[in-house]
Design an enzyme around this catalytic site. Structure first.
Site, PDB file in Angstrom:
ATOM      1  N   GLU A  76      -5.014   8.050  -2.750  1.00  0.00           N
ATOM      2  CA  GLU A  76      -5.605   6.589  -2.238  1.00  0.00           C
ATOM      3  C   GLU A  76      -5.670   5.724  -3.497  1.00  0.00           C
ATOM      4  O   GLU A  76      -5.381   4.648  -3.180  1.00  0.00           O
ATOM      5  CB  GLU A  76      -6.579   6.821  -1.505  1.00  0.00           C
ATOM      6  CG  GLU A  76      -6.687   5.863  -0.292  1.00  0.00           C
ATOM      7  CD  GLU A  76      -5.848   5.442   0.625  1.00  0.00           C
ATOM      8  OE1 GLU A  76      -4.926   6.343   0.761  1.00  0.00           O
ATOM      9  OE2 GLU A  76      -5.796   4.626   1.254  1.00  0.00           O
ATOM     10  N   HIS A 128       0.781  -1.122   0.148  1.00  0.00           N
ATOM     11  CA  HIS A 128       0.121   0.002   0.098  1.00  0.00           C
ATOM     12  C   HIS A 128       0.917   1.332   0.007  1.00  0.00           C
ATOM     13  O   HIS A 128       0.791   2.141  -0.945  1.00  0.00           O
ATOM     14  CB  HIS A 128      -0.921  -0.081   1.347  1.00  0.00           C
ATOM     15  CG  HIS A 128      -1.899   1.176   1.187  1.00  0.00           C
ATOM     16  ND1 HIS A 128      -3.188   1.066   0.975  1.00  0.00           N
ATOM     17  CD2 HIS A 128      -1.552   2.308   1.829  1.00  0.00           C
ATOM     18  CE1 HIS A 128      -3.863   2.353   1.250  1.00  0.00           C
ATOM     19  NE2 HIS A 128      -2.829   3.323   1.704  1.00  0.00           N
ATOM     20  N   GLU A 129       1.800   1.240   0.898  1.00  0.00           N
ATOM     21  CA  GLU A 129       2.855   2.447   1.141  1.00  0.00           C
ATOM     22  C   GLU A 129       3.589   2.747  -0.245  1.00  0.00           C
ATOM     23  O   GLU A 129       3.911   3.684  -0.583  1.00  0.00           O
ATOM     24  CB  GLU A 129       3.435   2.397   2.322  1.00  0.00           C
ATOM     25  CG  GLU A 129       2.610   2.413   3.496  1.00  0.00           C
ATOM     26  CD  GLU A 129       1.925   3.747   3.690  1.00  0.00           C
ATOM     27  OE1 GLU A 129       2.037   4.672   3.345  1.00  0.00           O
ATOM     28  OE2 GLU A 129       0.743   3.530   4.446  1.00  0.00           O
TER      29      GLU A 129
HETATM   30 CO    CO Z   1      -3.314   5.253   2.086  1.00  0.00          CO
END
Ligand code: CO
Length: 497
Positions: A295, A265-266
């Site tokens: 996001e 995710h990061e």
């Molecule tokens: Co995020």
């Protein structure tokens, strides 16, 4: 030849200086979270406050509005005009609030957030309410001031800080539709998965092995280690600057999925930052477009890419390499483990199917709070009712795992929650576009060829920075503005297909 746009040039020099101070600020902050010995704490806090004050003075320089006006008269190209537009947007939001309100907000939110850290584990809603009422009062005042200035509805004015151009009318329409079909979809998926019995992975998973796996995955995802690094911190974050991105994660030895998916995710956030338009770095137009678009990058990596069957085939041998072979790491089984759906109390632990329910609930409550339709006292009853109707979960009397679970409201981050689900929707839209252009995408992912994904994201999202409005960006990238139908078909094909 004389400079055709001296004022514009002076402005860009100002923002480059700001970017450099911001660079040092980000590094000092990262060091504080990852490396600093305890006795350095107090002096570091003072140093960071000094830099923050300097940056605030520069960002709110009273000379700037006249310079914007003069620069607008100069012969600028489209990219320069977009930069000027973003400078003005930044200036307006930095100057929208009177100093006294900013100070009152800092005081109220830090008091509320600090007390929340112990009140949450103690399930102390009434204690929390004492500190939360002033936070809400200030947030409403803030919303009213911003609204008077930009003509948006109060809640929209707050949301605009994170998601410029997005309105609650659009969010309401999109989430209203989601509310119609999501609970039914969740029920069907849960019913279907109740017949599966995936083999659980057996721990412990040593920290050193998890870190080695994280680094190997980041390399597979083309993270540029010459322009960033991975460390460990109590609360994972991605920080630093595009030239030097600092990611952190944390490891649990009984569960490798958290750090695995957290790192992926990061890394999605990081690759966006590492690939923002280099020649304009430091300028407002070279910043990431918005929180939902940011996001959409982390979720493109974590949900669209990493949980696709092809990518799971790539992960399986890496798990065997770092943790030893076990039956749970068979790709089909691993995919079932990574796509399990389970309605629960906690947003941050939610899977991609139930996650939007948590966001819809928060959006409905916080918008009503800001627009004065309900009071802070009304939150728990609404929370219980919505959790029941959206997820079939009973939260009565459980404030800790209910309305007190997030740090957003104590910190007055009203208007932020919708970005998570809008990001998931944009991510689905990007992958639908990618699949149209590359029909054999899944086979290429399974073979380890991730270039089609990264090339598309780089050209259509990363390199665009803040050149376009979010609607324009989506239109140019995918041929249409936000279209939640892609998210629905993504969930249906992955979980019911
Ligand atoms: Co995020």
């Amino acid at each position: 030849m004389s400079n055709p746009h001296p004022t514009y040039e002076a402005l860009t020099a100002h923002y480059t200086r700001l970017h450099r101070y911001g660079h040092l600020q980000a590094m000092a902050w990262w060091d504080q979270a990852c490396n600093m010995p305890p006795k350095g704490q107090e002096a570091r806090a003072a140093a960071l406050a000094e830099v923050a004050a300097l940056i605030h003075r520069m960002r709110t320089d009273p000379q700037l509005p006249q310079q914007f006006e003069r620069a607008a008269q100069e012969p600028l190209d489209d990219a320069q005009r977009a930069n000027l537009r973003e400078m003005q947007r930044e200036w307006q939001s930095d100057n929208a609030l009177p100093e006294a309100l900013v100070q009152a907000k800092t005081l109220a939110t830090s008091r509320c957030e600090h007390a929340w850290r112990t009140q949450r584990p103690a399930n102390d809603w009434h204690g929390f309410l004492e500190n939360f009422r002033p936070v809400l009062r200030i947030a409403r005042e803030e919303a009213a001031l911003l609204s008077a200035q930009n003509g948006l509805r109060p809640y929209d004015a707050l949301m605009d800080r994170y998601e410029p151009g997005m309105t609650s009318e659009t969010v309401e329409r999109v989430f209203g539709d989601l509310r119609q079909w999501l609970p039914g979809l969740i029920a069907r998926v849960v019913e279907r998965q109740s017949r599966e019995r995936p083999i659980e992975a057996q721990g412990p998973f040593p920290k050193a092995a998890q870190r080695a796996l994280s680094l190997e995955l980041m390399a597979l995802l083309h993270f540029d280690f010459e322009a960033g690094r991975l460390d460990e911190s109590a609360h994972p974050f991605s920080g630093g600057v595009p030239e030097d991105v600092r990611l952190t994660t944390r490891y649990r030895e009984d569960d490798f999925v958290q750090s695995l998916m957290g790192t992926i995710h990061e890394t999605g956030h990081a690759r966006y930052e590492q690939n923002l338009p280099r020649e304009l770095l430091g300028q407002p137009v070279a910043l990431a477009r918005s929180m939902a678009i940011h996001e959409s990058q982390s979720l493109s990596f974590e949900m669209q890419l990493a949980r696709s069957p092809g990518f799971v085939e790539l992960i399986a041998p890496l798990l065997r390499k770092h943790f030893g072979a076990q039956p749970a790491f068979e790709p089909g089984n691993l995919h079932r483990l990574l796509t399990r759906v389970e309605p629960g109390f906690i947003r941050v632990d939610a899977d991609e199917v139930t996650y939007p329910a948590h966001v819809i609930l928060r959006f409905e409550i916080e918008r009503a709070l800001i627009e004065g339709d309900i009071e802070a006292e009304d939150i728990p009853a609404l929370w219980d009712e919505k959790m029941q109707s959206l997820l079939g979960v009973d939260t009565r009397g459980n404030y800790r795992d209910g309305c007190m679970q997030d740090v957003h409201w104590p910190e007055a981050l009203f208007g932020y929650f919708p970005c998570y689900t809008l990001g998931a929707m944009y991510a689905a839209q990007w992958f639908a576009t990618l699949r149209r252009g590359t029909p054999d995408l899944d086979a290429r992912i399974a073979s380890g060829d991730l270039a089609p994904v990264f090339d598309w994201l780089r050209d259509n999202i990363w390199l665009q920075g803040s050149r376009w409005t979010t609607d324009e960006l989506a239109q140019r990238a995918s041929g249409e503005p936000l279209n939640p139908a892609h998210f629905k078909s993504h969930l249906e094909s992955r979980y019911l297909g």
